[in-house]
Write an enzyme that holds these catalytic residues in place. Structure first.
Site, PDB file in Angstrom:
ATOM      1  N   GLU A 276       0.887  -1.174   0.000  1.00  0.00           N
ATOM      2  CA  GLU A 276       0.000   0.000   0.000  1.00  0.00           C
ATOM      3  C   GLU A 276       0.914   1.209   0.000  1.00  0.00           C
ATOM      4  O   GLU A 276       1.552   1.513   1.011  1.00  0.00           O
ATOM      5  CB  GLU A 276      -0.885  -0.007   1.252  1.00  0.00           C
ATOM      6  CG  GLU A 276      -1.682  -1.296   1.466  1.00  0.00           C
ATOM      7  CD  GLU A 276      -2.844  -1.439   0.515  1.00  0.00           C
ATOM      8  OE1 GLU A 276      -3.174  -0.467  -0.183  1.00  0.00           O
ATOM      9  OE2 GLU A 276      -3.421  -2.532   0.453  1.00  0.00           O
ATOM     10  N   CYS A 310      -2.419   8.982   2.853  1.00  0.00           N
ATOM     11  CA  CYS A 310      -2.072   8.497   1.515  1.00  0.00           C
ATOM     12  C   CYS A 310      -3.163   8.802   0.496  1.00  0.00           C
ATOM     13  O   CYS A 310      -2.885   8.997  -0.676  1.00  0.00           O
ATOM     14  CB  CYS A 310      -1.787   7.007   1.564  1.00  0.00           C
ATOM     15  SG  CYS A 310      -3.162   6.069   2.258  1.00  0.00           S
TER      16      CYS A 310
HETATM   17  P1  NAD Z   1       8.588   4.732   4.440  1.00  0.00           P
HETATM   18  O1  NAD Z   1       8.569   3.865   3.239  1.00  0.00           O
HETATM   19  O2  NAD Z   1       9.758   5.584   4.674  1.00  0.00           O
HETATM   20  O3  NAD Z   1       8.421   3.852   5.780  1.00  0.00           O
HETATM   21  C1  NAD Z   1       7.366   2.941   5.946  1.00  0.00           C
HETATM   22  C2  NAD Z   1       7.824   1.813   6.872  1.00  0.00           C
HETATM   23  O4  NAD Z   1       8.864   1.090   6.206  1.00  0.00           O
HETATM   24  C3  NAD Z   1       8.422   2.309   8.193  1.00  0.00           C
HETATM   25  O5  NAD Z   1       8.052   1.422   9.225  1.00  0.00           O
HETATM   26  C4  NAD Z   1       9.916   2.233   7.922  1.00  0.00           C
HETATM   27  O6  NAD Z   1      10.684   2.099   9.101  1.00  0.00           O
HETATM   28  C5  NAD Z   1       9.997   0.980   7.067  1.00  0.00           C
HETATM   29  N1  NAD Z   1      11.204   0.880   6.247  1.00  0.00           N
HETATM   30  C6  NAD Z   1      12.029   1.871   5.829  1.00  0.00           C
HETATM   31  N2  NAD Z   1      13.035   1.367   5.089  1.00  0.00           N
HETATM   32  C7  NAD Z   1      12.826   0.027   5.015  1.00  0.00           C
HETATM   33  C8  NAD Z   1      13.512  -1.033   4.365  1.00  0.00           C
HETATM   34  N3  NAD Z   1      14.617  -0.830   3.652  1.00  0.00           N
HETATM   35  N4  NAD Z   1      13.013  -2.298   4.479  1.00  0.00           N
HETATM   36  C9  NAD Z   1      11.866  -2.522   5.180  1.00  0.00           C
HETATM   37  N5  NAD Z   1      11.200  -1.552   5.823  1.00  0.00           N
HETATM   38  C10 NAD Z   1      11.664  -0.285   5.743  1.00  0.00           C
HETATM   39  O7  NAD Z   1       7.249   5.590   4.384  1.00  0.00           O
HETATM   40  P2  NAD Z   1       6.810   6.762   5.366  1.00  0.00           P
HETATM   41  O8  NAD Z   1       7.443   8.018   4.920  1.00  0.00           O
HETATM   42  O9  NAD Z   1       6.976   6.343   6.760  1.00  0.00           O
HETATM   43  O10 NAD Z   1       5.242   6.811   5.078  1.00  0.00           O
HETATM   44  C11 NAD Z   1       4.679   7.697   4.193  1.00  0.00           C
HETATM   45  C12 NAD Z   1       4.386   7.023   2.867  1.00  0.00           C
HETATM   46  O11 NAD Z   1       3.475   5.955   3.083  1.00  0.00           O
HETATM   47  C13 NAD Z   1       3.712   7.957   1.881  1.00  0.00           C
HETATM   48  O12 NAD Z   1       4.265   7.765   0.608  1.00  0.00           O
HETATM   49  C14 NAD Z   1       2.264   7.498   1.906  1.00  0.00           C
HETATM   50  O13 NAD Z   1       1.540   7.787   0.749  1.00  0.00           O
HETATM   51  C15 NAD Z   1       2.419   6.030   2.138  1.00  0.00           C
HETATM   52  N6  NAD Z   1       1.196   5.452   2.711  1.00  0.00           N
HETATM   53  C16 NAD Z   1       0.411   4.666   1.924  1.00  0.00           C
HETATM   54  C17 NAD Z   1      -0.786   4.143   2.420  1.00  0.00           C
HETATM   55  C18 NAD Z   1      -1.697   3.305   1.557  1.00  0.00           C
HETATM   56  O14 NAD Z   1      -2.600   2.684   2.092  1.00  0.00           O
HETATM   57  N7  NAD Z   1      -1.505   3.256   0.259  1.00  0.00           N
HETATM   58  C19 NAD Z   1      -1.164   4.430   3.738  1.00  0.00           C
HETATM   59  C20 NAD Z   1      -0.333   5.234   4.497  1.00  0.00           C
HETATM   60  C21 NAD Z   1       0.853   5.737   3.980  1.00  0.00           C
END
Ligand code: NAD
Length: 539
Positions: A276, A310
């Site tokens: 997502e 999001c």
């Molecule tokens: P992010 O990708 O930086 O982090 C998300 C999660 O992934 C965190 O728990 C982070 O610690 C983890 N993570 C980071 N690097 C990783 C790696 N190499 N391997 C595995 N896990 C890792 O995203 P963010 O900035 O925290 O969140 C915002 C983003 O999330 C925005 O782009 C938003 O649109 C998206 N989002 C999407 C939805 C949806 O349902 N489509 C919902 C909420 C947020």
């Protein structure tokens, strides 16, 4: 900012929110943090990590960090617990979700405080998470037995072959969640996994770990075996790969960039993943829209959770014939929004979550203005309200070269564009690699649905911003294109956590030459049978 008074955005004419005297420190005392921290799977003498409250910049929590070895321990514990859990009748498992639903509604104030303290969002937007998690708990609590029951399927040969499709739990789900909707995207997504018979190893974002830990405690109170939900905490790039490495299925919510990396790791292990991801969502105001309702809806669409949602809207397309009037009403409402950091209802918008978010929002707005965009509302950071406040902002005259035009800002910033024809609006809305959510405003709902069918997004809301589609938890929700793979909610949202198993039982005769038939006669008999089955409309 040291107090939590809700403050009017620019004029100060808005009243202070009730309960404004409650501070983050009094709402989230050290004893509560220490109790919740015990829910983290971290062995030995773990390194500690500190979080701060976005509303005030104060120290919020000190938590133990898990190592990749702790993640392995978490999987071992979860795997052991999962066997007994999967053996329970589905109705017993569903009962836990229904009890969780009731407890959550009863104890919501506790988690509303935590969500506000960890994310800085307004209480109303924190409540959306309670709503989302409760809807998911009720839906899967009631419907899981039906989603998961064995289904009779047509066999290879009528009468002779009895076939059923069964659903087996995947095992242990690796779940990685972001900070923006910490209740909804931790427990909300874990509930269907649990009721389908799985265990979950969850890595929430460290910034919002308390909310996930609180939800875990509540679910245990509702009857979930404690080891079934493991929570590990640490930097994404450090422990995230370990979460994927041991998972039987990966449920990831976060940015498209990280999602791609997670998908590659899951693919290398041949385990499935739902992703997502981000969006650059569009809202269309047609010429026949009710302009007041559309302006109200656009405010919710663009500025809920300070745009850190999001499915929130960052591109707004308005029919030229109503553009001036619509933008006047939209800008007026936007400028009147009350920004505030009180731990009580009353503020219309809270703060951003982190320096990184503030930096992106500021950069997108400043670059656009420098390159010729006009600010119709907002446009400024508000350090007078708190370290991470930024005004809800409407930009006009945004052009393709500007970052705010195509990149996800993930903040309270929307760009407005005008269109003349429906085709032009649809083409413009679809001119992105993302495909998460969109919104269409028209008095003609049928026309709205016809336009929806042409939009390349996983959800479309007609005459609503995002809550209609997201809250319809019986229907799937997710993204097309760079916005993701797979869906949460509905049957997709639970069946992704299962393996299909077909059990076919052959009776009387084999599907092979028998009763003295040679191969040729068997083939001829089968050919005749196949023709007859088609005539008889067998499926
Ligand atoms: P992010 O990708 O930086 O982090 C998300 C999660 O992934 C965190 O728990 C982070 O610690 C983890 N993570 C980071 N690097 C990783 C790696 N190499 N391997 C595995 N896990 C890792 O995203 P963010 O900035 O925290 O969140 C915002 C983003 O999330 C925005 O782009 C938003 O649109 C998206 N989002 C999407 C939805 C949806 O349902 N489509 C919902 C909420 C947020």
């Amino acid at each position: 900012m040291t107090d939590t008074t809700a403050v009017g955005q620019t004029t100060g004419r808005n009243p202070a929110a009730p309960g404004a005297a409650r501070t983050v420190a009094s709402a989230v005392p050290a004893a509560l943090v220490a109790r919740l921290a015990q829910g983290v799977t971290a062995t030995g003498e773990p390194e500690l990590v500190h979080t701060t409250a976005p509303l005030t910049g104060e120290r919020l929590a000190t938590l133990p960090q898990s190592t990749p070895a702790d993640v392995e321990v978490a999987y071992q514990l979860a795997r052991r617990a999962q066997k007994a859990w999967a053996a329970l009748p589905v109705r017993r498992r569903a009962g836990v979700l229904l009890r969780f639903h009731d407890l959550l509604l009863k104890r919501q104030d506790e988690v509303l405080d935590l969500i506000q303290a960890e994310t800085g969002k307004a209480r109303l937007h924190a409540f959306e998470e309670v709503l989302g998690a409760a809807l998911a708990a009720r839906h899967y609590g009631r419907k899981a037995p039906s989603y998961l029951r064995d289904r009779r399927r047509g066999g290879a040969m009528p009468v002779l072959t009895h076939a059923i499709e069964a659903r087996r739990p995947k095992g242990v789900i690796g779940q990685i969640s972001p900070w923006n909707y910490p209740l909804e995207l931790s427990v909300g997504d874990a509930l269907p996994a649990f009721v389908a018979g799985n265990a979950v190893v969850n890595k929430p974002d460290t910034q919002t770990a308390l909310t996930a830990l609180w939800a875990r405690e509540l679910l245990i109170e509702a009857g979930l075996p404690a080891d079934l939900w493991q929570i590990v905490i640490g930097d994404g790039p450090v422990i995230g790969p370990a979460v994927v490495e041991h998972a039987d299925y990966v449920s990831f919510t976060g940015s498209t960039r990280t999602g791609r990396e997670v998908a590659q790791r899951a693919a290398a292990r041949l385990v499935g993943a739902s992703l997502e991801l981000g969006g650059k969502n569009a809202l269309l105001v047609l010429a026949d829209a009710d302009l007041d309702k559309a302006a109200e809806g656009a405010v919710r669409a663009c500025f809920s959770s300070a745009g850190q949602l999001c499915i929130s809207i960052e591109r707004l397309y308005v029919h030229r014939s109503v553009a001036e009037e619509f933008l006047r009403r939209f800008a007026e409402r936007t400028s009147a929004l009350r920004l505030g950091g009180g731990l009580a209802y009353g503020a219309d918008m809270g703060s951003l979550v982190s320096d990184r978010q503030l930096e992106t929002v500021t950069r997108h707005v400043e670059e656009a203005v420098k390159a010729g965009a006009t600010v119709l509302a907002g446009g400024q950071a508000r350090p007078d309200l708190g370290p991470l406040f930024f005004e809800p902002t409407i930009l006009d005259g945004v052009t393709p070269g500007m970052a705010v035009c195509g990149e996800e800002t993930f903040g309270p910033v929307v760009s407005v564009y005008r269109f003349d024809t429906e085709d032009e609006a649809v083409e413009a809305a679809n001119s992105t690699t993302y495909g998460l959510n969109s919104s269409v405003w028209t008095k003609d709902a049928r026309r709205g649905r016809a336009i929806a069918a042409r939009l390349h997004t996983g959800t479309v809301n007609v005459n609503e911003a995002y809550a209609a589609a997201y809250g319809s938890v019986a229907a799937p929700m997710g993204g097309m294109g760079d916005s993701g793979l797979g869906r949460r909610h509905g049957s997709d949202g639970i069946l992704r956590y299962t393996e299909a198993q077909t059990i076919a039982t052959q009776r009387m005769l084999p599907i092979a030459p028998s009763l003295g038939l040679d191969d040729e006669k068997f083939a001829a008999l089968f050919t005749t049978s196949l023709k007859a089955l088609k005539v008889l409309r067998f499926k």
